[in-house]
Design a protein around this motif. Structure first.
Motif, PDB file in Angstrom:
ATOM      1  N   GLY A 181       0.815  -1.207   0.000  1.00  0.00           N
ATOM      2  CA  GLY A 181       0.000   0.000   0.000  1.00  0.00           C
ATOM      3  C   GLY A 181       0.844   1.250   0.000  1.00  0.00           C
ATOM      4  O   GLY A 181       2.027   1.225   0.352  1.00  0.00           O
ATOM      5  N   VAL A 182       0.236   2.340  -0.425  1.00  0.00           N
ATOM      6  CA  VAL A 182       0.857   3.661  -0.369  1.00  0.00           C
ATOM      7  C   VAL A 182      -0.115   4.594   0.327  1.00  0.00           C
ATOM      8  O   VAL A 182      -1.332   4.403   0.258  1.00  0.00           O
ATOM      9  N   ALA A 183       0.450   5.590   0.987  1.00  0.00           N
ATOM     10  CA  ALA A 183      -0.408   6.487   1.755  1.00  0.00           C
ATOM     11  C   ALA A 183       0.371   7.726   2.145  1.00  0.00           C
ATOM     12  O   ALA A 183       1.590   7.675   2.282  1.00  0.00           O
ATOM     13  N   PRO A 184      -0.345   8.824   2.374  1.00  0.00           N
ATOM     14  CA  PRO A 184       0.320   9.912   3.079  1.00  0.00           C
ATOM     15  C   PRO A 184       0.612   9.421   4.495  1.00  0.00           C
ATOM     16  O   PRO A 184      -0.158   8.638   5.049  1.00  0.00           O
ATOM     17  N   GLY A 185       1.726   9.838   5.025  1.00  0.00           N
ATOM     18  CA  GLY A 185       2.081   9.423   6.374  1.00  0.00           C
ATOM     19  C   GLY A 185       2.513  10.615   7.202  1.00  0.00           C
ATOM     20  O   GLY A 185       2.992  11.618   6.674  1.00  0.00           O
ATOM     21  N   TRP A 186       2.342  10.491   8.501  1.00  0.00           N
ATOM     22  CA  TRP A 186       2.740  11.530   9.436  1.00  0.00           C
ATOM     23  C   TRP A 186       3.606  10.897  10.506  1.00  0.00           C
ATOM     24  O   TRP A 186       3.220   9.894  11.109  1.00  0.00           O
ATOM     25  N   ALA A 187       4.774  11.485  10.738  1.00  0.00           N
ATOM     26  CA  ALA A 187       5.687  10.969  11.753  1.00  0.00           C
ATOM     27  C   ALA A 187       5.976  12.070  12.767  1.00  0.00           C
ATOM     28  O   ALA A 187       5.980  13.262  12.434  1.00  0.00           O
TER      29      ALA A 187
ATOM     30  N   PHE B 143       3.953   0.539   2.500  1.00  0.00           N
ATOM     31  CA  PHE B 143       4.186  -0.637   3.327  1.00  0.00           C
ATOM     32  C   PHE B 143       3.993  -1.903   2.507  1.00  0.00           C
ATOM     33  O   PHE B 143       3.346  -1.908   1.467  1.00  0.00           O
ATOM     34  N   ILE B 144       4.599  -2.977   3.015  1.00  0.00           N
ATOM     35  CA  ILE B 144       4.403  -4.313   2.470  1.00  0.00           C
ATOM     36  C   ILE B 144       4.179  -5.248   3.642  1.00  0.00           C
ATOM     37  O   ILE B 144       4.662  -5.012   4.747  1.00  0.00           O
TER      38      ILE B 144
ATOM     39  N   ARG C 287      -8.043  -7.848  -3.081  1.00  0.00           N
ATOM     40  CA  ARG C 287      -8.891  -6.970  -2.281  1.00  0.00           C
ATOM     41  C   ARG C 287      -8.247  -5.578  -2.211  1.00  0.00           C
ATOM     42  O   ARG C 287      -7.054  -5.469  -1.984  1.00  0.00           O
ATOM     43  N   LEU C 288      -9.035  -4.551  -2.421  1.00  0.00           N
ATOM     44  CA  LEU C 288      -8.603  -3.164  -2.259  1.00  0.00           C
ATOM     45  C   LEU C 288      -9.165  -2.671  -0.939  1.00  0.00           C
ATOM     46  O   LEU C 288     -10.361  -2.828  -0.683  1.00  0.00           O
ATOM     47  N   ALA C 289      -8.305  -2.086  -0.100  1.00  0.00           N
ATOM     48  CA  ALA C 289      -8.765  -1.702   1.236  1.00  0.00           C
ATOM     49  C   ALA C 289      -8.291  -0.310   1.625  1.00  0.00           C
ATOM     50  O   ALA C 289      -7.090  -0.076   1.753  1.00  0.00           O
TER      51      ALA C 289
ATOM     52  N   ALA D 288      12.069   8.923  24.753  1.00  0.00           N
ATOM     53  CA  ALA D 288      11.486   9.460  23.520  1.00  0.00           C
ATOM     54  C   ALA D 288      10.363   8.550  23.031  1.00  0.00           C
ATOM     55  O   ALA D 288      10.349   7.358  23.299  1.00  0.00           O
ATOM     56  N   THR D 289       9.422   9.152  22.318  1.00  0.00           N
ATOM     57  CA  THR D 289       8.329   8.422  21.696  1.00  0.00           C
ATOM     58  C   THR D 289       8.341   8.727  20.203  1.00  0.00           C
ATOM     59  O   THR D 289       8.402   9.882  19.804  1.00  0.00           O
ATOM     60  N   VAL D 290       8.292   7.678  19.376  1.00  0.00           N
ATOM     61  CA  VAL D 290       8.250   7.823  17.927  1.00  0.00           C
ATOM     62  C   VAL D 290       6.889   7.324  17.467  1.00  0.00           C
ATOM     63  O   VAL D 290       6.533   6.167  17.705  1.00  0.00           O
ATOM     64  N   SER D 291       6.103   8.186  16.819  1.00  0.00           N
ATOM     65  CA  SER D 291       4.777   7.761  16.357  1.00  0.00           C
ATOM     66  C   SER D 291       4.668   7.936  14.846  1.00  0.00           C
ATOM     67  O   SER D 291       5.311   8.790  14.250  1.00  0.00           O
ATOM     68  N   PHE D 292       3.815   7.094  14.249  1.00  0.00           N
ATOM     69  CA  PHE D 292       3.689   7.041  12.801  1.00  0.00           C
ATOM     70  C   PHE D 292       2.241   6.713  12.447  1.00  0.00           C
ATOM     71  O   PHE D 292       1.679   5.728  12.916  1.00  0.00           O
ATOM     72  N   LEU D 293       1.624   7.567  11.636  1.00  0.00           N
ATOM     73  CA  LEU D 293       0.237   7.402  11.218  1.00  0.00           C
ATOM     74  C   LEU D 293       0.180   7.339   9.700  1.00  0.00           C
ATOM     75  O   LEU D 293       0.807   8.156   9.021  1.00  0.00           O
ATOM     76  N   GLN D 294      -0.567   6.358   9.162  1.00  0.00           N
ATOM     77  CA  GLN D 294      -0.796   6.237   7.725  1.00  0.00           C
ATOM     78  C   GLN D 294      -2.297   6.165   7.481  1.00  0.00           C
ATOM     79  O   GLN D 294      -3.012   5.467   8.190  1.00  0.00           O
ATOM     80  N   VAL D 295      -2.758   6.882   6.444  1.00  0.00           N
ATOM     81  CA  VAL D 295      -4.149   6.794   6.004  1.00  0.00           C
ATOM     82  C   VAL D 295      -4.106   6.687   4.487  1.00  0.00           C
ATOM     83  O   VAL D 295      -3.671   7.624   3.819  1.00  0.00           O
ATOM     84  N   GLY D 296      -4.503   5.521   3.956  1.00  0.00           N
ATOM     85  CA  GLY D 296      -4.380   5.325   2.522  1.00  0.00           C
ATOM     86  C   GLY D 296      -5.147   4.116   2.041  1.00  0.00           C
ATOM     87  O   GLY D 296      -6.197   3.769   2.583  1.00  0.00           O
ATOM     88  N   ALA D 297      -4.586   3.431   1.035  1.00  0.00           N
ATOM     89  CA  ALA D 297      -5.221   2.253   0.447  1.00  0.00           C
ATOM     90  C   ALA D 297      -4.175   1.186   0.201  1.00  0.00           C
ATOM     91  O   ALA D 297      -3.030   1.476  -0.114  1.00  0.00           O
ATOM     92  N   SER D 298      -4.593  -0.067   0.361  1.00  0.00           N
ATOM     93  CA  SER D 298      -3.714  -1.206   0.129  1.00  0.00           C
ATOM     94  C   SER D 298      -4.362  -2.173  -0.849  1.00  0.00           C
ATOM     95  O   SER D 298      -5.571  -2.167  -1.040  1.00  0.00           O
TER      96      SER D 298
END
Length: 189
Positions: free
Chosen positions: A34-40, A58-59, A148-150, A175-185
């Motif tokens: 999948g590909v998505a905009p991501g926020w770190a 991601f894979i 399947r498209l999700a 430290a805290t490392v956070s990562f958010l993705q919203v997209g399609a796979s």
């Protein structure tokens, strides 16, 4: 009597072959990309803590334990460049996908991950990493028998063992490392 026995035998064979096909589908190999905009974001006592937007992908690969659960390993990456600073993030984890309904379209995702962040301006390098949970939600639309498209939303956060290093030396702890993705796979199973 003979016709009834043949109908019964045909029904049993059809049911057995259908059940075997369902077991193969339920326990089969799956893979996803999948590909998505991501926020770190990196937060600590000396970090700015701003969430930056960049391109992510991601894979994943794994197997199914039954009709309602898939398990697998996943690798996600993110990159963002701004003002001469290149930031990259990698998240490597193990996840389980749970489908609460019989239609197997809506899923909840959970697991554990290692999240690693790096910022480089060409002279100095700041690295951070941490281990923590990963969570997500998605809804699969069949586009063929196997694919399947999700649309999805995934969140990973490294909260344990997070230290900030500046050019290899300890700069901060907790430290805290956070990562958010919203997209399609796209998943094949």
């Amino acid at each position: 009597m003979r016709t009834a026995a043949m109908i019964l035998m045909a029904t049993l064979l059809a049911g057995a072959s259908g059940a075997a096909a369902q077991r193969r589908e339920a326990s089969g190999l799956w893979y996803s990309a999948g590909v998505a905009p991501g926020w770190a974001r990196v937060t600590c006592n000396i970090c700015a803590g701003r969430r930056k937007t960049g391109l992510s992908a991601f894979i994943g690969v794994g197997g199914s334990t039954g009709r309602a659960v898939r398990i697998g390993a996943e690798l996600a990456g993110w990159r963002q460049r701004e003002g001469g600073v290149t930031q990259t993030l990698l998240s490597f984890g193990a996840a389980a996908y749970w489908y609460p309904n019989a239609g197997q379209r809506f899923y909840l995702r959970g697991g554990a991950t290692l999240v690693m962040h790096r910022a480089n301006d060409g002279t100095d390098v700041v690295t951070t990493s941490g281990i923590g949970p990963l969570m997500g939600v998605g809804y699969e639309y069949p586009v063929s028998r196997s694919w399947r498209l999700a649309p999805f939303a995934n969140y990973s956060v490294g909260v344990f063992g997070g230290d900030v290093k500046f050019n290899g030396g300890q700069a901060a702890s907790s430290a805290t490392v956070s990562f958010l993705q919203v997209g399609a796979s796209l998943t094949r199973r």
